[in-house]
Design an enzyme around this catalytic site. Structure first.
Site, mmCIF file in Angstrom:
data_model
loop_
_atom_site.group_PDB
_atom_site.id
_atom_site.type_symbol
_atom_site.label_atom_id
_atom_site.label_comp_id
_atom_site.label_asym_id
_atom_site.label_seq_id
_atom_site.Cartn_x
_atom_site.Cartn_y
_atom_site.Cartn_z
ATOM 1 N N THR A 152 0.862 -1.193 -0.058
ATOM 2 C CA THR A 152 -0.270 0.042 -0.459
ATOM 3 C C THR A 152 0.779 1.412 -0.144
ATOM 4 O O THR A 152 1.396 1.586 -1.373
ATOM 5 C CB THR A 152 -0.614 0.303 1.015
ATOM 6 N N LYS A 178 3.526 -6.801 3.576
ATOM 7 C CA LYS A 178 3.914 -5.075 3.195
ATOM 8 C C LYS A 178 3.674 -4.615 5.502
ATOM 9 O O LYS A 178 2.851 -5.475 6.189
ATOM 10 C CB LYS A 178 2.524 -5.645 2.662
ATOM 11 N N THR A 189 -1.871 -2.541 7.778
ATOM 12 C CA THR A 189 -2.163 -3.472 8.139
ATOM 13 C C THR A 189 -1.204 -4.029 7.775
ATOM 14 O O THR A 189 0.052 -3.715 6.709
ATOM 15 C CB THR A 189 -2.524 -4.295 7.080
ATOM 16 N N ASN A 401 -0.586 10.877 8.638
ATOM 17 C CA ASN A 401 -2.113 10.199 9.154
ATOM 18 C C ASN A 401 -2.984 11.540 9.580
ATOM 19 O O ASN A 401 -4.125 10.428 9.855
ATOM 20 C CB ASN A 401 -1.652 9.642 10.388
ATOM 21 N N THR A 406 -2.704 18.554 6.614
ATOM 22 C CA THR A 406 -1.487 19.369 6.167
ATOM 23 C C THR A 406 -1.061 19.059 4.498
ATOM 24 O O THR A 406 -1.892 19.064 4.237
ATOM 25 C CB THR A 406 -0.682 18.028 6.776
#
Lengths: 406, 406
Positions: A152, A178, A189, A401, A406
């Site tokens: 990802t 991953k 994840t 995040n 931002t």
């Protein structure tokens, strides 16, 4: 033990591949791992109550204890919080994969990672499965394609393979993983898939994975959040031809050691490639009352936001480390703690027998200015040892995040 | 219940004051709270195994169950990880305070907050205690001085007082607190001191505080770290003249409600003034299986770094909230969860019965653009309700806590 190339296709009888199907806007987003010889399966799934549909699908197969011939994985969409339609889609992924490979849908494990709360683009994925079925191979490129397709926000693919000699046969174990990627609007994840051609009973395969996870994936922390989709899957198809391992003997130990190497290697890569990471930190605890206490202590330190921001700031802040040990729930006498920082620049002692040492601030600063830092903690409670791995908490983590503002 | 001024000096018979003694470079750094009438004491101390010397001093007095006449507090230095000399210094603070007030050292509680691993400047503190002993008063200014003297990086002092009628008498409860300030090179400490003139048995006083803490200080999170110095102390000197409360009756309930008000008020102020906070977030859980599950769920959401960064980014990221609920260890059925965001700009539903609702992104953005946001979570498991309070995780938090490199 030899380290080799080839990731999940290194072990005999395993094919893999990856393509772009459209679950992500660009880059590969669909992977398949396939073994014609049925494989015993070991697995660990997220402890989160909110489990994504593919986790529920796989748990059933795991609980049934049946053998497995394939894993199909998409990135870009986690198929989590998607209700009944999510379960239907997970089933369709297994069923389409079974169809193109000529195997039962119950022999196919499913994994998804990416955005949650959004329906899978199931048609694109099913078309991708058909497309990919022609492209599976047992070479390095096939393994690379699969390892890339499960990414990802990982900045690089994560693979490893090793060989060991067991019962006079060459046994191979390979894996891909991953890491904590964050896809809008979402969550980290961790997925890890390990393939091996070892011949081992299902019971011992499961024991080996479950023990190995305690010292690898369970000892890393990027941000302390446990995802809805996390899973580690280990498939063993027995093609190496060694006599079946059915007890904890020398052969089992050789296998377990190699498996630990694979899992720790992948776990460390996941942390090192964590979001916004500027420091890779190992916390090594020795002399704890027992192994479990050592794990609790090292994990507590590596998970503390205050410790993480201190490392980001390159501040030799041992007080925060003692504090995090103190609330770990492990028992120890603070007056017997010693603490050192180690990096390529050298080693410095900050605390001895619970008391601060007058240390050279410049030397300490030069040690923790490195990217890779080891925090060595010694207690005097027993023989418990453990290592945990983590990273700092940086502006970049907050930025990735909290991407909207931002 | 009436809200009044006067903080810790509002209740009858309590004096206080604050001066600068030099433990900090500037600003007041030494406070005393004093009651001539001996007070019953209730308290909660940090659960961290690494306990600062003053915590150990107070725990002994608490365990002995004896009455108390004073609290002496310094900021600027936490007297933590200071070994035997730290214990000697805590004792000296009590002994000097006892000397100037004409009471036993065992009647004096001690608290410290600030840098850890550094010896207390005990001479400066003892001189300060002598200086301060002439300046104690029962007026608003005295309470202000004390509340200011316990600050570290708090941007404002935190005080409150209320009166209630019990047994025909006016009973007053007042308090002051300091929040998660970080002093180089160190850690957050939460201190809260509550004074009251109620006449109540020691057993019930302790029950009231211990129950009240579960719904106030224990339900806030700035960064999940539990300090070596945290403490909440409640002193009751009985001067209000009500008949002693000795059972859980209506009078007890009136007192408990007022105490909850004080503790929740101070707890919320601590979060709101947390380091780098740009959002104040309340997580309200209803319909959990029981009270404890509701607490676990709301606390887990407010503690998640991913939830916190999402709010910093003003991102309506409900997936992270469900995820944090899922690993809270509370039991619930994800398919029965509903979730709403509420602020002064309105209310929006994001999840109903576990499934995402198509919502107006612009409206959601406007709601979470406010500083104060409520996350309402409804389950359908029982009657458990709880609220937790927290804040976002901002660049500023990382900056304050990684000050060296930034």
């Amino acid at each position: 033990m030899d380290i080799i190339k080839g990731g999940v296709t290194a072990a005999k009888g395993f094919l893999a591949g990856g393509v772009h199907c459209g679950a992500k806007r660009k880059n590969k987003d669909l992977a398949i791992v396939h073994t014609k010889t049925p494989a015993n399966m070991a697995a660990t799934f997220t402890t989160n109550i909110v489990k994504a549909a593919p986790v529920l699908w796989n748990k059933k197969i795991f609980d049934d204890g049946s053998t497995v011939k394939a894993i199909v994985v998409n990135s870009g969409n986690a198929n989590a919080c998607t209700g009944k339609i999510g379960m239907t889609h997970a089933n369709e992924m297994a069923s389409k994969t079974g169809e193109v490979l000529g195997i039962d849908e119950e022999e196919v494990l499913v994994a998804s990672t990416g955005v949650i709360g959004v329906k899978l683009p199931i048609d694109k994925i099913c078309n991708g499965i058909v497309d990919l079925s022609d492209k599976l191979g047992d070479n390095e490129q096939s393994a690379d394609d699969a390892a890339n397709a499960i990414r990802t926000t990982d900045t690089y693919s994560k693979q490893i393979a090793v060989t060991v000699m067991i019962d006079g046969k060459k046994v191979t174990i390979g894996g891909m993983a991953k890491g904590s990627g964050m896809i809008h609007p979402n969550m980290a994840t961790m997925l890890s898939f390990i393939t091996t051609d070892i011949n081992i009973s299902k019971t011992l395969l499961r024991k080996a994975l479950s023990d190995s996870i305690k010292d690898s994936y369970n000892m890393i922390s990027v941000d302390g959040d446990t995802s809805t989709n996390d899973m580690v899957i280990l498939l063993a198809n027995g093609e190496a031809g060694n006599e079946e391992i059915t007890q904890v003997d020398e052969d089992y130990k050789i296998f377990k050691e190699a498996l630990d190497y694979i899992n720790i290697y992948l776990a460390k890569l996941i942390v090192s490639d964590g979001e916004g990471v500027t420091k890779f930190i190992e916390v090594s605890v020795k002399g704890a009352k027992n192994k479990e206490d050592a794990r609790l202590l090292s994990k507590s330190v590596i998970t503390s936001n205050l410790v993480k921001t201190a490392f980001f700031g390159e501040d030799a802040n041992w007080g925060r480390i003692l504090c995090a040990m103190g609330y770990s729930s492990a028992e120890f006498d603070p007056s017997k703690v010693s603490l050192h920082y180690v990096s390529n620049k050298g080693k410095i002692t900050l605390v001895e027998n619970g008391l601060p040492i007058d240390f050279d601030e410049d030397y300490a600063s030069s040690i923790i200015s490195e990217r890779d830092i080891i925090v060595e903690i010694e207690l005097d409670e027993g023989n418990g040892e453990a290592k945990a791995w983590g990273c700092d908490l940086s502006y970049e983590y907050v930025k990735i995040n909290g991407e909207y503002r931002t």
